[in-house]
Motif scaffolding. Structure first.
Motif, mmCIF file in Angstrom:
data_model
loop_
_atom_site.group_PDB
_atom_site.id
_atom_site.type_symbol
_atom_site.label_atom_id
_atom_site.label_comp_id
_atom_site.label_asym_id
_atom_site.label_seq_id
_atom_site.Cartn_x
_atom_site.Cartn_y
_atom_site.Cartn_z
ATOM 1 N N GLU A 137 -18.170 -2.436 5.635
ATOM 2 C CA GLU A 137 -16.993 -2.715 5.293
ATOM 3 C C GLU A 137 -15.940 -1.673 5.933
ATOM 4 O O GLU A 137 -16.200 -0.556 5.787
ATOM 5 C CB GLU A 137 -16.862 -2.674 3.729
ATOM 6 C CG GLU A 137 -15.569 -3.219 3.218
ATOM 7 C CD GLU A 137 -15.530 -3.300 1.746
ATOM 8 O OE1 GLU A 137 -14.422 -3.597 1.096
ATOM 9 O OE2 GLU A 137 -16.589 -2.949 1.109
ATOM 10 N N LYS A 138 -14.664 -2.244 6.197
ATOM 11 C CA LYS A 138 -13.810 -1.432 6.837
ATOM 12 C C LYS A 138 -13.356 -0.316 5.684
ATOM 13 O O LYS A 138 -12.822 -0.858 4.640
ATOM 14 C CB LYS A 138 -12.713 -1.848 7.481
ATOM 15 C CG LYS A 138 -11.583 -1.347 8.157
ATOM 16 C CD LYS A 138 -10.535 -2.036 8.917
ATOM 17 C CE LYS A 138 -9.645 -1.138 9.602
ATOM 18 N NZ LYS A 138 -8.590 -1.814 10.092
ATOM 19 N N GLN A 139 -13.040 0.954 6.106
ATOM 20 C CA GLN A 139 -12.635 1.639 5.281
ATOM 21 C C GLN A 139 -11.152 2.254 5.797
ATOM 22 O O GLN A 139 -10.978 2.403 6.976
ATOM 23 C CB GLN A 139 -13.520 3.180 5.041
ATOM 24 C CG GLN A 139 -14.943 2.737 4.540
ATOM 25 C CD GLN A 139 -15.007 2.308 3.196
ATOM 26 O OE1 GLN A 139 -14.264 2.784 2.256
ATOM 27 N NE2 GLN A 139 -15.906 1.385 2.900
ATOM 28 N N THR A 140 -10.377 2.469 4.805
ATOM 29 C CA THR A 140 -9.101 3.108 5.060
ATOM 30 C C THR A 140 -8.479 4.131 4.092
ATOM 31 O O THR A 140 -9.154 4.332 3.202
ATOM 32 C CB THR A 140 -8.041 2.091 5.291
ATOM 33 O OG1 THR A 140 -6.764 2.611 5.965
ATOM 34 C CG2 THR A 140 -7.890 1.251 4.030
ATOM 35 N N ILE A 141 -7.341 4.679 4.266
ATOM 36 C CA ILE A 141 -6.589 5.634 3.234
ATOM 37 C C ILE A 141 -5.551 4.901 2.498
ATOM 38 O O ILE A 141 -4.722 4.210 3.224
ATOM 39 C CB ILE A 141 -6.129 6.723 4.056
ATOM 40 C CG1 ILE A 141 -7.255 7.476 4.869
ATOM 41 C CG2 ILE A 141 -5.617 7.842 2.878
ATOM 42 C CD1 ILE A 141 -6.753 8.495 5.773
ATOM 43 N N ASP A 142 -5.483 4.846 1.426
ATOM 44 C CA ASP A 142 -4.573 4.118 0.522
ATOM 45 C C ASP A 142 -3.041 4.959 1.003
ATOM 46 O O ASP A 142 -3.018 6.182 0.555
ATOM 47 C CB ASP A 142 -4.643 4.506 -1.068
ATOM 48 C CG ASP A 142 -3.607 4.252 -1.891
ATOM 49 O OD1 ASP A 142 -2.699 3.446 -1.268
ATOM 50 O OD2 ASP A 142 -3.620 4.253 -2.969
ATOM 51 N N ALA A 143 -2.225 4.326 1.657
ATOM 52 C CA ALA A 143 -1.166 4.666 1.925
ATOM 53 C C ALA A 143 -0.183 5.435 0.725
ATOM 54 O O ALA A 143 0.726 6.406 0.969
ATOM 55 C CB ALA A 143 -0.083 3.476 2.672
ATOM 56 N N ASN A 144 -0.363 5.229 -0.412
ATOM 57 C CA ASN A 144 0.263 5.859 -1.524
ATOM 58 C C ASN A 144 -0.013 7.314 -1.631
ATOM 59 O O ASN A 144 0.344 8.049 -2.492
ATOM 60 C CB ASN A 144 0.218 5.026 -2.759
ATOM 61 C CG ASN A 144 1.091 3.527 -2.585
ATOM 62 O OD1 ASN A 144 2.206 3.363 -2.120
ATOM 63 N ND2 ASN A 144 0.161 2.365 -3.243
ATOM 64 N N SER A 145 -1.436 7.600 -1.252
ATOM 65 C CA SER A 145 -1.873 8.780 -1.451
ATOM 66 C C SER A 145 -1.496 9.685 -0.291
ATOM 67 O O SER A 145 -1.831 10.922 -0.487
ATOM 68 C CB SER A 145 -3.467 8.737 -1.249
ATOM 69 O OG SER A 145 -3.999 8.496 -0.183
ATOM 70 N N ILE A 146 -0.899 9.194 0.460
ATOM 71 C CA ILE A 146 -0.185 10.227 1.664
ATOM 72 C C ILE A 146 1.216 10.517 1.445
ATOM 73 O O ILE A 146 1.864 9.479 1.045
ATOM 74 C CB ILE A 146 -0.376 9.593 2.854
ATOM 75 C CG1 ILE A 146 -2.075 9.343 3.400
ATOM 76 C CG2 ILE A 146 0.221 10.388 4.052
ATOM 77 C CD1 ILE A 146 -2.757 10.697 3.404
ATOM 78 N N HIS A 147 1.790 11.780 1.371
ATOM 79 C CA HIS A 147 2.880 12.188 1.055
ATOM 80 C C HIS A 147 3.815 11.735 2.120
ATOM 81 O O HIS A 147 5.140 11.169 1.954
ATOM 82 C CB HIS A 147 3.048 13.225 0.700
ATOM 83 C CG HIS A 147 2.156 13.915 -0.657
ATOM 84 N ND1 HIS A 147 2.427 13.468 -1.998
ATOM 85 C CD2 HIS A 147 1.272 14.842 -0.665
ATOM 86 C CE1 HIS A 147 1.525 14.037 -2.697
ATOM 87 N NE2 HIS A 147 0.752 14.799 -1.895
ATOM 88 N N ALA A 148 3.398 11.969 3.278
ATOM 89 C CA ALA A 148 4.369 11.569 4.471
ATOM 90 C C ALA A 148 4.892 10.256 4.467
ATOM 91 O O ALA A 148 4.140 9.261 4.125
ATOM 92 C CB ALA A 148 3.623 11.918 5.722
ATOM 93 N N LEU A 149 6.070 10.053 4.996
ATOM 94 C CA LEU A 149 6.629 8.752 5.315
ATOM 95 C C LEU A 149 5.915 8.182 6.325
ATOM 96 O O LEU A 149 5.627 6.916 6.379
ATOM 97 C CB LEU A 149 7.957 8.639 5.050
ATOM 98 C CG LEU A 149 8.901 9.331 4.157
ATOM 99 C CD1 LEU A 149 10.435 8.940 4.210
ATOM 100 C CD2 LEU A 149 8.387 8.600 2.819
#
Length: 414
Positions: free
Chosen positions: A29-41
């Motif tokens: 299953e593809k894994q990614t990073i929750d965009a909300n957990s990254i402070h940078a815009l």
């Protein structure tokens, strides 16, 4: 009873058939990073080897990028100047706002020394002095910056200043995208002919130098002003895999950061734009750690299958010996083995080799020529390619050959 035995046999056979049916193997299953957990815009994780984007959050959105601009200033100075060049400070360079080295109009410095000032302390006046020396003016140097950006594949970048201070000219504003910034850092760290020197400068912890005084005979001796620079890239000490990096901050840009990293043969670039504003100076380090953990957890180097294994025979029309096995010829093999031996891959991604060449082609007898190409793909995206060559030096069926063939046939009757 016979009916029951037949039914029992039927179900046994059916069971065996079902048991031996090929099973579908599900890809990871593809894994990614929750965009909300990254402070940078805006954020991008780049494969430093192939340039492939592995993760992005608004990676193509143009934003102010502050002093991360200085990686481009540094690499252009290294490529277009000599480190023992004498740089004379202009009034405009001396007028730059903080952060500054506080150089003064008319003073002279070695280009090498100003590069350390540029990259370790991020001095804005040193950036302009370097730009004027290399490009003749800030405008001339900006043209070099934008030309290099296009050459590297940057699609939405506009450099107006060599130091990254917020600026606008007409409808143009100084800025870039996280993707473009990552491409520039990839070039600085691995692709530029001066990449090794770039890394050496940006990895230096501390550096000292003096101004220069010109003697009557034109020679230079140390001047009266002494300077010491300390590297402000804290991520160098926080992460042992960090190769290089540059911070940046302006009111428009917020906190920005770009870094190159290496681990176990893997190369990564992380670019962050607008990773918080005061008082959130540590957000960029948190973002880097989260993205780098994702990179090293899920992406590993995988061996690439030998592209030569898929080669087949080519029929050479008009050749005296028309069937030619590409695997056995010497010319195609070295070319194919120049392709990547390994590729950065996640478990949910697929890798493939595609060979494009005709199965029949007219012989010319004129030596080596390209007849097609091999492509290395990851999820149908081409990340490497090379030519398939044909060693076309075989004898062809020309007029002398036909004449000899006719004579042989006539000889059979006598």
């Amino acid at each position: 009873m016979p009916f029951i035995k037949k039914m029992r046999s039927f179900f046994i056979v059916l069971f065996v058939i079902l048991l031996w049916q090929p099973q579908t193997i599900c890809a990871a299953e593809k894994q990614t990073i929750d965009a909300n957990s990254i402070h940078a815009l805006s954020a991008v994780l780049l494969d430093g080897d192939s340039g492939r984007v592995l993760y992005e959050k608004e990676g193509e959105c143009k934003r102010a990028n502050a002093s991360t601009t200085k990686i481009m200033t540094c690499i252009l100075a290294l490529e277009n100047g000599k480190e023992d060049d004498i740089v004379t400070v202009s009034a405009y360079a001396a007028s730059m706002p903080n952060v500054q080295l506080n150089i003064e109009e008319g003073e002279q410095y070695y280009l090498k020394d100003l590069l350390y000032s540029l990259m370790l302390e991020s001095h804005n006046d040193s950036a302009v002095a370097i730009a004027e020396h290399i490009g003749g003016s800030v405008e001339g140097f900006s043209a070099l910056m934008n030309e290099k950006a296009k050459e590297l594949g940057c699609s939405n970048t506009c450099f107006l200043t060599p130091n990254g201070l917020d600026a606008s000219v007409g409808e143009d504003t100084h800025g870039t995208t996280a993707h473009d910034l990552a491409l520039i850092m990839r070039y600085c760290s691995w692709q530029s002919p001066r990449a090794e020197r770039f890394l050496e400068i940006t990895q230096t912890n501390a550096y000292s130098f003096t101004s220069l005084t010109e003697q009557a005979d034109g020679s230079m001796i140390p001047g009266t002003r002494n300077f010491s620079c300390t590297n402000h890239n804290a991520y160098l000490s926080q992460n042992p895999d960090c190769l290089s990096g540059k911070t940046g901050f302006t009111a428009d840009a917020g906190y920005c950061y770009v870094t190159s990293l290496s681990s176990g043969g893997r190369k990564f670039v992380i670019a962050l734009l607008a990773s918080g504003w005061p008082n959130n100076k540590t957000y960029k380090w948190q973002d880097c750690n989260k993205i780098y953990q994702y990179a090293t957890t899920y992406y590993q180097m995988r061996k690439v299958m030998d592209p030569a294994e898929g080669l087949q025979s080519v029929r050479l029309q008009r050749a005296q010996n028309p069937d030619y096995d590409l695997k056995t010829q010497k010319s195609a093999m070295p070319q194919l083995t120049d392709m990547r031996k390994e590729v950065l891959l996640a478990d949910w991604e697929t890798m493939a080799i595609r060979l494009h060449y005709p199965r029949s082609i007219e012989a010319t007898g004129k030596g080596i020529r390209a007849i097609g190409n091999a492509e290395l793909l990851v999820d149908d995206v081409v990340i490497d390619t090379c030519d398939i060559l044909l060693e076309d030096s075989l004898a062809v069926k020309n007029m002398p050959w036909f004449f000899q063939a006719i004579l042989k046939k006539w000889a059979m009757f006598f």
